[in-house]
Design an enzyme around this catalytic site. Sequence first.
Site: not given
Ligand SMILES: NC(=O)c1ccc[n+]([C@@H]2O[C@H](COP(=O)([O-])OP(=O)(O)OC[C@H]3O[C@@H](n4cnc5c(N)ncnc54)[C@H](OP(=O)(O)O)[C@@H]3O)[C@@H](O)[C@H]2O)c1
Length: 254
Positions: A129, A142
């Site tokens: 991130s 985080y």
């Molecule tokens: N959204 C933002 O603003 C942002 C910014 C910077 C970085 N990120 C990073 O981008 C990545 C994806 O996030 P996103 O924004 O797409 O969020 P999201 O929509 O909440 O998706 C998160 C994904 O991770 C999976 N996940 C979470 N915990 C898990 C576990 N214990 N085992 C297996 N799968 C798990 C979830 O699947 P299940 O719930 O089905 O398990 C889901 O598919 C993350 O690493 C996050 O830190 C996000």
Amino acid sequence: MRIEGSNIFLTGASSGIGAALAVELTRRGARVAGVSRRPSAGVAVSISADVGVAADRERAVAEALGALGRIDALINNAGVGVYAPSWQCPMEELRRMFEVNFFGAVDLTQRVAPGMVARGQGLVVNVASIASKVPLPWFTLYSASKAALEAYTRGLRMELARTGVGAMLVCPGYVQTGFQGAVLGGRPPAKLVSGKRFASTAEAVARAVADGMEKDARTVLTPSLGWALVAASRLAPGLVDGQLLAMMESAGDE
Ligand SMILES: NC(=O)c1ccc[n+]([C@@H]2O[C@H](COP(=O)([O-])OP(=O)(O)OC[C@H]3O[C@@H](n4cnc5c(N)ncnc54)[C@H](OP(=O)(O)O)[C@@H]3O)[C@@H](O)[C@H]2O)c1
């Protein structure tokens, strides 16, 4: 790397950035094994597993290898956040977050990288991130988990430099996904939630990641305007910290 014809192990494929990446990588000709607790749509293989649980990680890799034969790229995208202040956050929540965001990524890499090294090619992509570069006060722990992932990725790239296996870091800014609704604890500042209109889309991040993989990029920071924040934070950390604090405080005690 060449995405077309490759086999990709993608965690967090059921939602947000991971779901968009599954679509983008499939569109570019990859066979994707999507790994998350909920099923992943539109992938070659959907594997239900909790990446925060060692036995699930072991099974997920075995299932993916069984279905695909080999793994050309591992994308550690699954991640969770904790909004609770670092000095109050229950240690159990903190450990759980690190297990998903950091230890899970390291463990999956340990399970997958030896095969890549033996073949002399492969790529590990770690989704951190912008918070790994600029700690956010509403997201201190985080940010720490993602900073650990960033340091790990940089070191891993050097460790594997002579093997033909690469490591790429992804640093998204604010992306509109289900991420905030899935945090393990605490609540975000209201101003952050109202700033949603400035968020990028998961599809835009997915395209940037796929482009980065094809160009063998070291780091994909998206949107690229985020580099200005990173530079400002290096040159004038006090100023940037003050702005971030003001942003959090102006939102009140949400
Ligand atoms: N959204 C933002 O603003 C942002 C910014 C910077 C970085 N990120 C990073 O981008 C990545 C994806 O996030 P996103 O924004 O797409 O969020 P999201 O929509 O909440 O998706 C998160 C994904 O991770 C999976 N996940 C979470 N915990 C898990 C576990 N214990 N085992 C297996 N799968 C798990 C979830 O699947 P299940 O719930 O089905 O398990 C889901 O598919 C993350 O690493 C996050 O830190 C996000």
